[in-house]
Write a protein that holds these residues in place. Structure first.
Motif, PDB file in Angstrom:
ATOM      1  N   GLN A  19      31.696  46.587 -49.981  1.00 40.26           N
ATOM      2  CA  GLN A  19      31.029  46.843 -51.273  1.00 40.26           C
ATOM      3  C   GLN A  19      31.699  46.171 -52.472  1.00 40.26           C
ATOM      4  O   GLN A  19      31.051  45.906 -53.478  1.00 40.26           O
ATOM      5  N   GLU A  21      33.269  43.160 -52.403  1.00 39.16           N
ATOM      6  CA  GLU A  21      33.360  41.698 -52.295  1.00 39.16           C
ATOM      7  C   GLU A  21      32.557  41.053 -53.424  1.00 39.16           C
ATOM      8  O   GLU A  21      31.421  41.425 -53.674  1.00 39.16           O
ATOM      9  N   THR A  24      28.279  37.299 -52.733  1.00 34.70           N
ATOM     10  CA  THR A  24      27.194  38.006 -52.052  1.00 34.70           C
ATOM     11  C   THR A  24      27.198  37.673 -50.564  1.00 34.70           C
ATOM     12  O   THR A  24      27.270  36.505 -50.184  1.00 34.70           O
ATOM     13  N   LYS A  30      25.742  40.967 -42.491  1.00 35.24           N
ATOM     14  CA  LYS A  30      26.021  42.408 -42.399  1.00 35.24           C
ATOM     15  C   LYS A  30      25.408  43.001 -41.129  1.00 35.24           C
ATOM     16  O   LYS A  30      26.030  43.832 -40.469  1.00 35.24           O
ATOM     17  N   GLN A  58      26.558  44.302 -54.177  1.00 33.93           N
ATOM     18  CA  GLN A  58      26.721  43.943 -52.763  1.00 33.93           C
ATOM     19  C   GLN A  58      25.853  44.803 -51.832  1.00 33.93           C
ATOM     20  O   GLN A  58      25.499  44.393 -50.740  1.00 33.93           O
TER      21      GLN A  58
END
Length: 302
Positions: A19, A21, A24, A30, A58
């Motif tokens: 969350q 970072e 993007t 993910k 994020q």
């Protein structure tokens, strides 16, 4: 309490880890990370967060991620839900568990969400009731249970007070979290023992950040008093935007290496977790924070 022979590891890397970072990360990456973790054998993965994208950009892909993952029967895919709007998002995305949160520190609560601890927990009453109505598992998380960046020490009594409030909302599990990583083993035992007077020990979990290098020792200390559920983050991903200098959660690879050495059953394949950690670290363009993960990867590369 007897030292556990089996522990549950809740993998929080895809949510708590990623969350903060700045760059993007695509939904595809993910999804692959969650799928790799599912394949490694986790029975609880924190996969999404239904918060305002304005606050946590994020996590804007959470709906996409939840729709794209390959679910495995018996695995709990959790989502953080700060309010009813977040709950509705989690419900639509078919989250198996929603996570609500409060702090054990009054100062942290005020700085973080501009209200008192009591008010912050009260705000979750609707979410808790909705979770029960829809038969969705409800988990409560207590940040700053061992120390706060603003007020310093946090008493075990303050933690117990929040445990009582979350129990009152009907939480199935409660996380005792060391958000800034200041806890030490004896302190951890005192807090866990105090929390266990308010809520069943089997439903309490330890969530330790490794800022001062104490996380593994703290997990071991918590196990000595009978705690058998712990959170960790693949490759040691994460931090806390509201706690200066706080590093990520303890790395999953390091926790698994220790558990394997203790002969404690986790049901998780360490080699597959190392692969997942190297995968996401490569994508982020940096080395994993996990010592065990990097050591195993280096040994393989020979």
């Amino acid at each position: 309490m007897a030292f556990p022979t089996k522990v549950k590891i809740v993998e929080v890397g895809p949510r708590d880890g990623l969350q903060n970072e700045k760059e993007t990360i695509s939904a595809e990456v993910k999804i692959e990370l969650v799928d790799r973790l599912t394949d490694a054998g986790f029975i609880n993965i924190e996969a999404a967060s239904f918060v305002s994208p304005k606050w946590v950009p994020q996590m804007a892909t959470s709906t996409e991620v939840m729709a794209g993952i390959t679910r495995k029967a018996g695995v709990i895919y959790s989502a953080l839900t700060p309010n009813m709007k977040g709950f509705e998002g989690a419900l639509a995305a078919k989250a198996d568990e929603v996570v609500i949160f409060g702090a054990a520190s009054e100062a942290f609560s005020q700085k973080n969400i501009n209200c008192s601890i009591a008010e912050s927990i009260e705000r979750f009453r609707d979410v808790a009731q909705a979770a029960k109505q829809h038969n969705i598992r409800l988990r409560g998380s207590i940040s700053c249970s061992f120390g706060c960046p603003y007020q310093g020490e946090v008493s075990p009594e303050s933690v117990a007070d929040v445990v009582r409030r979350l129990k009152d909302l009907g939480c199935d599990e409660i996380d005792i979290a060391d958000t800034i990583g200041v806890g030490t083993p004896r302190h951890v035992q005192k807090v866990m023992e105090r929390a266990a007077k308010e809520f069943p020990l089997a439903q309490l979990s330890g969530h330790f950040h490794d800022t001062y290098g104490q996380a593994l020792a703290n997990i071991y200390a918590a196990m000595e008093v009978g705690v058998s559920t712990f959170h960790s983050s693949v490759a040691g991903l994460g931090g806390c935007p509201y706690a200066k200098g706080a590093t990520g959660n303890v790395s999953t690879e390091d926790v698994l290496y220790m558990m394997n050495g203790l002969g404690v059953e986790t049901g998780i394949d360490l080699d597959k977790v190392v692969d997942a950690g190297q995968f996401i670290s490569k994508h982020l363009g940096r080395k994993a924070v996990s010592r065990a993960g990097n050591a195993i990867a280096a040994k393989r590369a020979g």
